[in-house]
Enzyme design. Structure first.
Site, PDB file in Angstrom:
ATOM      1  N   GLU A 123      36.578  49.488 -15.063  1.00 43.80           N
ATOM      2  CA  GLU A 123      36.278  50.917 -14.957  1.00 43.80           C
ATOM      3  C   GLU A 123      37.440  51.681 -15.592  1.00 43.80           C
ATOM      4  OE1 GLU A 123      36.183  52.286 -10.916  1.00 43.80           O
ATOM      5  OE2 GLU A 123      34.786  53.897 -11.377  1.00 43.80           O
ATOM      6  N   ARG A 160      35.423  44.213  -6.732  1.00 42.98           N
ATOM      7  CA  ARG A 160      35.793  45.559  -7.207  1.00 42.98           C
ATOM      8  C   ARG A 160      36.848  46.213  -6.330  1.00 42.98           C
ATOM      9  NH1 ARG A 160      34.586  48.992 -10.334  1.00 42.98           N
ATOM     10  NH2 ARG A 160      34.512  50.803  -8.980  1.00 42.98           N
ATOM     11  N   HIS A 181      27.258  53.399  -3.557  1.00 45.32           N
ATOM     12  CA  HIS A 181      28.341  54.016  -2.789  1.00 45.32           C
ATOM     13  C   HIS A 181      28.184  53.826  -1.294  1.00 45.32           C
ATOM     14  CE1 HIS A 181      31.871  56.716  -2.745  1.00 45.32           C
ATOM     15  NE2 HIS A 181      31.974  56.277  -3.962  1.00 45.32           N
ATOM     16  N   HIS A 209      38.661  48.454  -9.250  1.00 41.34           N
ATOM     17  CA  HIS A 209      38.339  49.868  -9.047  1.00 41.34           C
ATOM     18  C   HIS A 209      39.298  50.727  -9.879  1.00 41.34           C
ATOM     19  CE1 HIS A 209      38.341  53.539  -6.228  1.00 41.34           C
ATOM     20  NE2 HIS A 209      37.106  53.459  -6.682  1.00 41.34           N
ATOM     21  N   ASP A 250      41.442  58.335  -9.127  1.00 45.13           N
ATOM     22  CA  ASP A 250      42.435  58.190  -8.066  1.00 45.13           C
ATOM     23  C   ASP A 250      43.150  56.840  -8.123  1.00 45.13           C
ATOM     24  OD1 ASP A 250      40.045  57.063  -7.277  1.00 45.13           O
ATOM     25  OD2 ASP A 250      40.259  57.570  -5.175  1.00 45.13           O
ATOM     26  N   TYR A 297      26.562  61.755  -5.009  1.00 39.79           N
ATOM     27  CA  TYR A 297      27.550  61.177  -5.898  1.00 39.79           C
ATOM     28  C   TYR A 297      26.944  61.168  -7.284  1.00 39.79           C
ATOM     29  CZ  TYR A 297      31.583  58.233  -6.769  1.00 39.79           C
ATOM     30  OH  TYR A 297      32.783  57.738  -7.192  1.00 39.79           O
ATOM     31  N   GLU A 320      26.556  48.496  -7.767  1.00 41.75           N
ATOM     32  CA  GLU A 320      27.821  48.520  -7.018  1.00 41.75           C
ATOM     33  C   GLU A 320      27.641  48.960  -5.575  1.00 41.75           C
ATOM     34  OE1 GLU A 320      30.640  50.976  -8.985  1.00 41.75           O
ATOM     35  OE2 GLU A 320      31.986  51.093  -7.273  1.00 41.75           O
TER      36      GLU A 320
HETATM   37 MG    MG Z   1      32.390  52.901  -6.415  1.00 41.95          MG
END
Ligand code: MG
Length: 442
Positions: free
Chosen positions: A374, A318, A247, A347, A351, A195, A271
């Site tokens: 974010e 989040r 992640h 979040h 997407d 990621y 996170e």
């Molecule tokens: Mg994330």
């Protein structure tokens, strides 16, 4: 009539009034008083930036009065579309769109089984659209209906990445030059899919994608990231606020080791150190580190987050707002967090549709315990499809002054950006393996 018979008659009359004809009468009069009805509920799929977005449109019997909501679950977009068009629509036709809480509660239990990502996203899209309708009807921006502004603009963070620590520094500086003060940093671990590395080309068939698995190993990652942060602090100094996303993909005890190793670099937040299945490790981590912790983009069910909040085991929540069912549960969650010193960081990557980002901005403006948002820059195609995208300037999202969510959709233009059906999924999810071939969390 004897006294005993008379009392019996009166009590049976009271019961009939409470549970029979009287209840029906009250319900009928409530329906008649509003006059506003839902006449259509429809999922609109579009991909102006290549990411499969799902937006719900709720229409009413008042001409031109409709609402929009984000129901984006990009990995399973057509399943959400079915949930909206085939199940929520017939359940909601004819109902009063101003009864937002009642529609949320009744829709939520209408499937009996609940709290999954598909049905929550479908309901979340409807819920945002109902708030949009209410704002338009009241002729007020939604943040006014949420209690008014707690701040003038919404502080945001962006994603810097690179194939080496040097490239990450360069990317951080690019964002700093645009006015950002908070920047998430991810870097490719040499030799591994990760990621933070550049995304793969998704323009390939399902069969090709399934053959094209990638390798991920946690140990090199947890050795590499502290070195990355050492380099970043050396090059960038202490002032810039740095964030990092684990992640959810390393074994829990390695995540604890990583967070301890990162303590000296004073992150703004770290996170998702654990997957939702491993949240039992938070008490152990909390006792060993003072790095601020943000958690929750995969959460669906209140039971996953209420314990972490009340026990003060995380610092920022989040969740993906449509994933928990929309603005109605998100407002309750924010208020619950306020009492435990937990701030919001909804979040908000690609997407989430621009409609969802608009919902974030209204909530962020009004929430006293807002933490950070974010953010993403909307492409020209997205801005054309969704007139009224929140404006991103000097590191802040700024609201427009339009009523409701303040964002529209050009459906004719949206239709010119159909979602990609081959492959119908994001190929990286589920195709990541350990070196020995074991499937691993992405
Ligand atoms: Mg994330």
């Amino acid at each position: 009539m004897k006294r005993r018979d008379c009392l019996g008659y009166l009590s049976s009359l009271a019961a009939a009034t409470a549970f029979g004809g009287g209840t029906r009468q009250l319900f009928a009069s409530e329906q008649a008083a509003s006059g506003l009805k839902i006449t259509d509920v429809r999922a609109i799929l579009t991909a102006p930036a290549g990411i499969r977005l799902c937006v719900v449109k709720v229409s009413t019997n008042e001409p031109e009065l409709y609402g929009l909501g984000c129901a984006t679950f990009t990995q399973r977009a057509r399943v959400v579309q079915t949930a909206v068009d085939q199940y929520l629509k017939p359940f909601l036709l004819g109902k009063d769109p101003t009864k937002i809480e009642d529609i949320w509660q009744s829709s939520w239990v209408s499937s009996y089984w609940r709290n999954g990502p598909v049905l929550n996203n479908a309901l979340g899209g409807v819920d945002m659209a109902l708030w949009d309708i209410l704002g338009k009807r009241a002729q007020l921006p939604l943040y006014q209906l949420f209690g008014g502004k707690s701040r003038e603009a919404v502080d945001t963070y962006r994603h810097a990445r690179g194939n080496s620590p040097e490239e990450v520094v360069e990317d951080v500086r690019r964002f700093q030059s645009q006015g950002y003060r908070h920047i998430r940093v991810q870097a490719a671990v040499p030799g591994l899919a990760t990621y933070g590395a550049k995304s793969r080309d998704t323009a390939q068939s399902s069969e090709q994608a399934n053959r094209d698995t990638k390798v991920w190993e946690p140990k090199p990652y947890v050795r590499f990231i502290p070195k990355l942060f050492e380099h970043l602090r050396h090059e960038l100094g202490d002032e810039v606020e740095l964030l990092h996303d684990v992640h959810e993909r390393v074994p829990p005890i390695l995540a604890i080791q990583l967070v301890k190793d990162l303590d000296p670099f004073r992150l703004f937040f770290l996170e998702d150190p654990f997957s939702p299945e491993d949240i039992g490790y938070f008490p152990m981590l909390r006792q060993q580190s003072s790095t601020p912790l943000a958690m929750g983009e995969l959460f669906n069910n209140p039971h996953e987050f209420t314990g972490l909040i009340k026990d003060r085991l995380i610092d920022l929540i989040r969740v993906h707002i449509s994933q928990i069912g929309g603005l109605t549960p998100a407002r309750k969650l924010a208020a619950f967090c306020e009492y435990f010193g937990v701030r919001t960081a909804w979040h908000g990557p690609g997407d989430v549709s621009p409609v969802g980002h608009a919902a974030h901005v209204h909530l962020d403006l009004a929430t006293p315990n807002f933490g950070i948002q974010e953010a993403r820059e909307f492409s020209q195609e997205e801005q054309d499809v969704f007139p009224g995208c929140p404006e991103l300037r000097d590191g802040y999202y700024w609201p427009n002054q339009r009523v409701g969510l303040g964002i529209e959709i050009d459906e004719a233009l949206a239709a010119k950006f159909p979602i990609q059906d081959e492959p119908p999924f994001d190929i990286d999810w589920g195709n990541l393996r350990r070196a020995d071939g074991t499937s691993t969390k992405p």
